[in-house]
Design an enzyme around this catalytic site. Sequence first.
Site, mmCIF file in Angstrom:
data_model
loop_
_atom_site.group_PDB
_atom_site.id
_atom_site.type_symbol
_atom_site.label_atom_id
_atom_site.label_comp_id
_atom_site.label_asym_id
_atom_site.label_seq_id
_atom_site.Cartn_x
_atom_site.Cartn_y
_atom_site.Cartn_z
ATOM 1 C CD GLU A 1 58.847 38.437 2.367
ATOM 2 O OE1 GLU A 1 59.086 37.225 2.311
ATOM 3 O OE2 GLU A 1 57.910 38.919 3.025
ATOM 4 C CD1 TRP B 1 62.033 34.117 -2.173
ATOM 5 C CD2 TRP B 1 60.281 32.713 -2.308
ATOM 6 N NE1 TRP B 1 61.111 34.499 -1.232
ATOM 7 C CE2 TRP B 1 60.031 33.658 -1.292
ATOM 8 C CE3 TRP B 1 59.315 31.726 -2.559
ATOM 9 C CZ2 TRP B 1 58.850 33.669 -0.528
ATOM 10 C CZ3 TRP B 1 58.142 31.717 -1.797
ATOM 11 C CH2 TRP B 1 57.919 32.682 -0.802
ATOM 12 C CD GLU C 1 61.353 34.771 8.067
ATOM 13 O OE1 GLU C 1 60.997 33.686 8.583
ATOM 14 O OE2 GLU C 1 61.094 35.078 6.898
ATOM 15 C CB THR D 1 52.504 30.505 -0.847
ATOM 16 O OG1 THR D 1 52.455 29.786 0.376
ATOM 17 C CG2 THR D 1 53.899 31.061 -1.084
#
Length: 275
Positions: free
Chosen positions: A126, A210, A122, A221
């Site tokens: 962000e 998101w 990945e 998170t």
Amino acid sequence: MLSRSFASALALLAFSSVASAQVTTPCQPMERDCPPDPAFGIENHLFNFNKTPDSTVWFPKNGKVTYTPEQGAVFTINKQGESPTIETNFYFFFGRTEVWLKAASGTGIISSIVWLSDCLDEVDWEFMGGNVTHAETNYFGKARPDYLNAIYHPVDAGVQDDFHNYTTVWTQDRMDFYIDGNLVRVLLPKDANNTRNYPQTPMKLSLGIWAGGDPTLAPGTREWAGGDTDFTKGPFTMYVKSAMVSDFSSGKEYIYTDRSASWESIKVVAYVFHN
Ligand SMILES: *[C@@H]1O[C@H](CO)[C@@H](O)[C@H](O)[C@H]1NC(C)=O
Ligand SMILES: *[C@@H]1O[C@H](CO)[C@@H](O)[C@H](O)[C@H]1NC(C)=O
Ligand SMILES: *[C@@H]1O[C@H](CO)[C@@H](O)[C@H](O)[C@H]1NC(C)=O
């Protein structure tokens, strides 16, 4: 048809306005044999999101994305649980993406540009909605947790004021990250746990928004996302004007030939032209 190549999908579209939805089977090639990954196989393909993109190429997930002449693709979170995203049905195996993006505001809201492979290599850009001054880049090898890979880069004009050029160039030797033409990060395989965690398998591109600050998510998170999201402050919107994709392996499809998921194990199947 999984094995249909990007080039032939484009050719097909030229003759037909009926775009068939592609069904992909999630498959972990480090555990079992998987269907081949259909390849982009070409360089410098520009997707301009001033209108709805080709649905054989871009697959919408988790909500609706709208397309506008002025602002391009519009990804909006109106309420808790929404995370509109579009993902390519095709893969690039080493390559380059150039994405023009205007990040969303909102504490805990994450605007993202993600490359993901079948074995979960990945690469991410962000943008935390509570932070207008920095963009983050990150990577993972085979989804191995490593919390030291993220780097925060200052963006002079701010990430929410306007569209900026976030470009990533990826070869087997290095990965370069650029913001508005400035090289901000170089990742060498030897620095990714001695190549073990260097992203090296065919990637799909996805663009999405998101809420990392959703109160139902883990505290770690939410902390990373910049805090809890207050959904009454929405809607929160990210815009993407365009994405240019280059696949450095010109092929029809990519096949994992063993369970190693190393770049050397990926077979590039050549495109055969039928007359
Ligand atoms: C934005 O991120 C940078 C890098 O992590 C940090 O130094 C800065 O304090 C953050 N700004 C806000 C408003 O959180
Ligand atoms: C975006 O940045 C990349 C990397 O520097 C550069 O090659 C490209 O030309 C830029 N795009 C435009 C339209 O300026
Ligand atoms: C780096 O690789 C070694 C094995 O070579 C492994 O034990 C270690 O957990 C890896 N570290 C990370 C962060 O993946």
